[in-house]
Design an enzyme around this catalytic site. Structure first.
Site, PDB file in Angstrom:
ATOM      1  N   GLU A 206      40.169  36.725  46.835  1.00  0.00           N
ATOM      2  CA  GLU A 206      38.901  35.659  47.417  1.00  0.00           C
ATOM      3  C   GLU A 206      39.293  35.144  48.515  1.00  0.00           C
ATOM      4  O   GLU A 206      38.245  34.933  49.451  1.00  0.00           O
ATOM      5  CB  GLU A 206      38.750  34.548  46.299  1.00  0.00           C
ATOM      6  CG  GLU A 206      37.905  35.203  45.070  1.00  0.00           C
ATOM      7  CD  GLU A 206      38.927  35.322  43.936  1.00  0.00           C
ATOM      8  OE1 GLU A 206      40.182  35.511  44.180  1.00  0.00           O
ATOM      9  OE2 GLU A 206      38.578  35.811  42.878  1.00  0.00           O
TER      10      GLU A 206
ATOM     11  N   PHE B  74      37.038  26.571  30.080  1.00  0.00           N
ATOM     12  CA  PHE B  74      37.702  27.544  30.738  1.00  0.00           C
ATOM     13  C   PHE B  74      36.934  28.073  32.202  1.00  0.00           C
ATOM     14  O   PHE B  74      35.921  28.144  32.421  1.00  0.00           O
ATOM     15  CB  PHE B  74      37.379  28.935  29.851  1.00  0.00           C
ATOM     16  CG  PHE B  74      38.230  30.053  30.291  1.00  0.00           C
ATOM     17  CD1 PHE B  74      39.604  30.096  30.373  1.00  0.00           C
ATOM     18  CD2 PHE B  74      37.359  31.372  30.755  1.00  0.00           C
ATOM     19  CE1 PHE B  74      40.257  31.283  30.880  1.00  0.00           C
ATOM     20  CE2 PHE B  74      38.129  32.238  31.165  1.00  0.00           C
ATOM     21  CZ  PHE B  74      39.505  32.225  31.197  1.00  0.00           C
ATOM     22  N   GLN B  75      38.015  28.081  33.110  1.00  0.00           N
ATOM     23  CA  GLN B  75      37.971  28.492  34.474  1.00  0.00           C
ATOM     24  C   GLN B  75      36.978  27.205  35.067  1.00  0.00           C
ATOM     25  O   GLN B  75      36.085  27.769  35.816  1.00  0.00           O
ATOM     26  CB  GLN B  75      37.341  29.900  34.629  1.00  0.00           C
ATOM     27  CG  GLN B  75      38.261  30.894  34.172  1.00  0.00           C
ATOM     28  CD  GLN B  75      38.044  32.200  34.855  1.00  0.00           C
ATOM     29  OE1 GLN B  75      36.927  32.653  34.872  1.00  0.00           O
ATOM     30  NE2 GLN B  75      39.171  33.095  34.951  1.00  0.00           N
TER      31      GLN B  75
ATOM     32  N   LYS C  23      26.558  28.766  35.415  1.00  0.00           N
ATOM     33  CA  LYS C  23      26.058  29.940  34.947  1.00  0.00           C
ATOM     34  C   LYS C  23      24.638  29.741  34.266  1.00  0.00           C
ATOM     35  O   LYS C  23      23.842  30.721  34.277  1.00  0.00           O
ATOM     36  CB  LYS C  23      27.044  30.305  33.699  1.00  0.00           C
ATOM     37  CG  LYS C  23      26.753  31.676  33.014  1.00  0.00           C
ATOM     38  CD  LYS C  23      28.022  32.204  32.304  1.00  0.00           C
ATOM     39  CE  LYS C  23      27.392  33.441  31.736  1.00  0.00           C
ATOM     40  NZ  LYS C  23      28.294  34.835  31.943  1.00  0.00           N
TER      41      LYS C  23
ATOM     42  N   MET D  95      57.457  32.852  65.270  1.00  0.00           N
ATOM     43  CA  MET D  95      57.154  31.497  66.062  1.00  0.00           C
ATOM     44  C   MET D  95      57.975  30.416  65.450  1.00  0.00           C
ATOM     45  O   MET D  95      58.238  29.480  66.337  1.00  0.00           O
ATOM     46  CB  MET D  95      55.390  31.056  65.767  1.00  0.00           C
ATOM     47  CG  MET D  95      55.125  29.866  66.792  1.00  0.00           C
ATOM     48  SD  MET D  95      55.442  30.003  68.403  1.00  0.00           S
ATOM     49  CE  MET D  95      54.101  30.917  69.096  1.00  0.00           C
TER      50      MET D  95
HETATM   51  C1  LIG Z   1      49.612  30.275  55.798  1.00  0.00           C
HETATM   52  C2  LIG Z   1      50.705  29.980  56.698  1.00  0.00           C
HETATM   53  N1  LIG Z   1      51.928  29.390  56.293  1.00  0.00           N
HETATM   54  C3  LIG Z   1      52.797  29.017  57.190  1.00  0.00           C
HETATM   55  C4  LIG Z   1      52.292  29.189  58.422  1.00  0.00           C
HETATM   56  C5  LIG Z   1      53.471  28.564  59.454  1.00  0.00           C
HETATM   57  N2  LIG Z   1      53.930  29.534  60.643  1.00  0.00           N
HETATM   58  C6  LIG Z   1      53.397  29.572  61.602  1.00  0.00           C
HETATM   59  S1  LIG Z   1      53.772  30.772  62.348  1.00  0.00           S
HETATM   60  C7  LIG Z   1      54.415  31.500  61.451  1.00  0.00           C
HETATM   61  C8  LIG Z   1      55.344  32.891  61.429  1.00  0.00           C
HETATM   62  C9  LIG Z   1      54.509  33.962  61.405  1.00  0.00           C
HETATM   63  O1  LIG Z   1      55.351  34.891  61.425  1.00  0.00           O
HETATM   64  P1  LIG Z   1      54.880  36.547  61.667  1.00  0.00           P
HETATM   65  O2  LIG Z   1      53.471  36.736  60.942  1.00  0.00           O
HETATM   66  O3  LIG Z   1      56.049  37.428  61.414  1.00  0.00           O
HETATM   67  O4  LIG Z   1      54.395  36.373  63.367  1.00  0.00           O
HETATM   68  P2  LIG Z   1      55.340  36.202  64.582  1.00  0.00           P
HETATM   69  O5  LIG Z   1      55.335  34.774  64.940  1.00  0.00           O
HETATM   70  O6  LIG Z   1      56.603  36.816  64.218  1.00  0.00           O
HETATM   71  O7  LIG Z   1      54.740  37.038  65.519  1.00  0.00           O
HETATM   72  C10 LIG Z   1      54.581  30.633  60.205  1.00  0.00           C
HETATM   73  C11 LIG Z   1      55.366  30.609  59.077  1.00  0.00           C
HETATM   74  C12 LIG Z   1      50.963  29.301  58.866  1.00  0.00           C
HETATM   75  N3  LIG Z   1      50.628  29.136  59.950  1.00  0.00           N
HETATM   76  N4  LIG Z   1      50.204  29.558  57.879  1.00  0.00           N
END
Ligand SMILES: Cc1ncc(C[n+]2csc(CCOP(=O)(O)OP(=O)(O)O)c2C)c(N)n1
Ligand SMILES: [Mg+2]
Lengths: 565, 168
Positions: free
Chosen positions: A51, A113-114, A163, A479
């Site tokens: 979803e 439920f749900q 529903k 990042m």
């Molecule tokens: C759902 C979610 N969880 C955690 C984060 C924190 N976060 C920001 S950038 C990042 C790293 C993303 O890694 P990747 O997709 O490999 O991208 P890269 O920076 O390596 O290009 C994280 C964990 C986020 N933005 N969103």
């Protein structure tokens, strides 16, 4: 008039709204609607595999097309799975309507439920939401939902339908108008105030336009471009504003903020007249607020009064749709050729200074031995058609795309700006591809993020959606690793993606195509090949693992305090 | 400067509207000092009065954010208006032999009403503005307050605006 069921009325209402595509996932509480949707051949239903994917797809559909995106899910877990998608759309003001099933009204509150308090859970992350208690209200509520989602400052609206409401009978009459006493967005800017901002602009010496996603949402990039060119005012945009002003225009400074260009951040720091248009002074843009645009008279045009003087005190606000306000500005300017010429003359030294900054401190990266992520993005930009739609995941992949993919037109760049949702890009690309089956749609992904909604590969394959996923595979949550490297003494706590799937095999397992690229010399061919292949393709670019995004402003520092390469 | 503001909010009288308003305050870190809410003469609408404190910028945001809620019809900040303010309290105070007379005397001075009596306590009802209620409570505290409840402030603009702050 014959009575129809709530479920049939739901479909009729979607028809009245001109809905052609719905993204979603079935379950017990929405069986009645699914039973009707099966015969509604004029509405294409796209079964995502989660979803969250459905809502991101509806969101990507909306960003790319400008139409309202629609998602349909079941109660309980179906509804809670939409929360991240809804919050993503909310932060970026994207018009999406989410319909969720709910247990029968007689069971609400019984821990049935749900059952989940979906309206309660989504209240803080929707523009508005509804629980439909009576089938008689259903047509009106759907009308209001689409109206609220798509007008004023757009945003997601959720409609929770029990529903028994779907099964109840109603004489279907779709209202022509909505009556919402407490909702009347201001579209026209105050004319006197518009004159005042123009006189401030015309008297300035170092003006800069700082435009945001509002320009794209109000389809006002043509007006922005005309205004900037007419007055010879340089332009920077936020992440959300990219494409709102053509990147190939000499007045373009690049994006501003934490990973903004040197020229953009310096321009905003030095300007004496900051013209904010459809932007909201997000902390990723302003850095240290007290030192943001310290010398400037700040003009702010925005449809949302709450955005004005929220983070930064504004001197000259105009509440209104930015397209309307800029059209009024252009109209006012039509008799002012002399003043315009004067301004153009006055700003010439300023423009020259900005040109120097652009020349001396451009975006750059060191060529290395391995594949440079920036290079991959430059190649994609070079080889993809001009009207290709680009989504991103979140992290370095997103920032490099923002910096190096020079967007010349609006609605080509889909990214989760406000919430920064990893896992957004792929389903959003699927949504955009549904809206534009004939165009090239590319998700520029990270190896971490792509795994957050990778199940949507099945959706892409099932509906023959030829989305191209370019994985910038650095083996890290890049990042976060970059922050650890710069601010946590290089202690890489849990940011290595020590185990990732073989993305090529994975794509193939789903019936899509996979390409792996390990050598810089193969990048161009791989991009070319992926773009020419039919169907969904994953390209796994094994890039240099510890490349960082520059410039970078440390969090909380003033934005002229940039770490450069 | 942090100032106390009474804000009246006209809303649709529907389920969930109160939680939208209250959720806005908690979600954005605004504070609610007191809150009262009841339907208006038109039963499809309710009026809420919230008292809150904050500097000018915070108050601006509170009002704008309230206005942004779809179910909010009108927001009035009374800070620049001449208005009447009332709140009612019920206080159950210890009334031992030595203090019974004193409790009644204080009650008289403030024109409070005795609404319940027992051999060991009086329950007093008093309406007034913040200052009056505070003084009343201060005087009763040494007697021993057993229970205490207040309605929250309600406000109404005066018809004759004699000392509009904005005119000063
Ligand atoms: C759902 C979610 N969880 C955690 C984060 C924190 N976060 C920001 S950038 C990042 C790293 C993303 O890694 P990747 O997709 O490999 O991208 P890269 O920076 O390596 O290009 C994280 C964990 C986020 N933005 N969103
Ligand atoms: Mg990565």
């Amino acid at each position: 008039m014959k009575k129809i069921t709530g479920a049939q009325a739901f479909i009729e209402a979607l028809r009245c709204e001109g809905v052609k595509h719905v993204f979603g996932y079935p379950g017990g509480a929405v069986l009645d609607i699914f039973d009707v949707i099966m015969d509604a051949h004029d509405i294409m239903f796209v079964l995502t595999r989660h979803e969250q994917g459905a809502v991101h797809a509806a969101d990507g559909y909306a960003r790319a097309s400008g139409k309202v995106g629609v998602a349909l899910v079941t109660s309980g877990p179906g509804a809670t799975n939409t929360v991240t998608g809804i919050a993503t759309a909310f932060m970026d003001s994207i018009p999406v309507v989410v319909f969720s099933g709910q247990v029968s009204t007689s069971l609400i509150g019984n821990d049935a439920f749900q059952e989940a308090d979906t309206v309660g859970i989504t209240r803080p992350c929707t523009k508005h939401n509804y629980l439909v208690k009576d089938v008689e209200d259903l047509p009106r509520i759907i009308k209001e939902a689409f109206y609220i989602a798509s007008t004023g400052r757009p945003g997601p609206v959720l409609v929770d339908i029990p529903k028994d409401v779907m099964r109840g009978l109603v004489q279907f009459r779709y209202p022509e108008k909505v009556h919402l006493e407490g909702y009347c967005p201001t579209y026209r800017g105050h004319r006197g105030q518009i004159k005042r901002i123009l006189s401030t602009i015309l008297k300035s010496r170092h003006p800069v336009i700082y435009a945001g996603g509002g320009v794209i949402l109000s389809n006002a990039s043509a007006e922005l471009t005309r205004l900037a060119r007419l007055l010879n005012i340089p332009v920077t945009t936020t992440l959300m504003g990219l494409g709102g002003f053509p990147a190939d225009d000499p007045l373009w400074l690049g994006m501003l903020g934490m990973h903004g260009t040197y020229a953009a951040n310096m321009a905003v720091t030095e300007t004496d007249c900051l013209i904010a248009i459809g932007a909201r002074f997000d902390d990723r843009v302003t850095g240290k607020v007290d030192e943001f645009a310290p010398r400037a008279r700040i003009i702010h045009i925005d449809i949302d009064p709450t955005s004005i003087s929220k983070n930064v005190q504004v001197h000259l606000p105009v509440v209104g749709d930015c397209g309307n306000v800029m059209r009024d500005m252009l109209e006012e300017l039509s008799g002012m050729e002399r003043e315009i010429e004067d301004l153009k003359r006055t700003v010439r030294p300023w423009i020259e200074r900005l040109e120097e900054w652009k020349r001396d401190k451009p975006l750059r990266y060191d060529k290395g031995t391995g594949i440079k992520p920036q290079y991959v993005i430059e190649k994609i930009r070079e080889l993809a058609p001009e009207d290709a739609i680009i989504s991103t995941e979140v992290g370095q992949n997103q920032m490099w795309t923002a910096q190096y993919y020079k967007f010349n037109a609006p609605r080509l760049f889909l990214t989760s700006g406000g919430l920064g949702t990893m896992g957004y890009g792929f389903p959003a690309a699927i949504g955009a591809q549904v809206a534009f089956p004939g165009r090239t749609v590319i998700d520029i992904a990270g190896d971490g993020s792509i795994q957050m909604n990778i199940q949507e590969l099945a959706t892409a394959v099932q509906y023959r959606l030829p989305v191209k996923v370019m994985i910038i595979n650095n083996g890290y949550l890049g990042m976060v690793r970059q922050w650890q490297s710069l601010f946590y003494k290089g202690r890489y706590s849990h940011t290595s993606m020590a185990v990732s799937p073989d993305f090529v095999k994975l794509a193939e397992a789903y019936g899509a195509h996979g390409i792996r690229v390990e050598d810089p010399g193969d990048v161009e061919d791989a991009v070319r090949k992926a773009l020419s292949m039919e169907g969904c393709v994953f390209v796994d670019f094994k890039v240099e693992p510890e490349e960082d995004v520059y410039p970078m402003v440390p969090a909380g520092a003033p934005i002229n305090n940039m770490l450069l390469v | 400067m942090n100032e106390r503001h009474a804000i009246s909010i006209l809303v649709d009288n529907q389920a969930g509207v109160l939680s939208r308003v209250v959720g806005l305050f908690s979600g954005r870190g605004f504070n609610i000092e007191s809150l009262s809410v009841a339907p208006t003469l038109d039963p499809t609408k309710s009026k809420m009065v919230i008292t809150t404190t904050g500097n000018e910028q915070v108050l601006e945001q509170i009002k704008k954010q309230l206005n942004k809620l779809i179910n909010v019809i009108k927001v009035v900040d009374f800070v620049d208006k001449d208005y009447v303010e009332r709140e009612m309290i019920l206080v159950k105070v210890k009334a031992k032999e030595q203090t019974r007379a004193e409790v009644l005397r204080i009650s008289d001075i403030f024109r409070a009403r005795v609404v319940d009596v027992s051999p060991v306590s009086y329950t007093l009802a008093l309406t007034g503005d913040q200052g009056k209620l505070r003084a009343f409570i201060e005087l009763l505290t040494p007697m021993g307050i057993i229970d205490f409840v207040r309605t929250g402030t309600i406000v109404m603009e005066r018809e004759m605006q004699s000392r509009k702050r904005s005119d000063q």
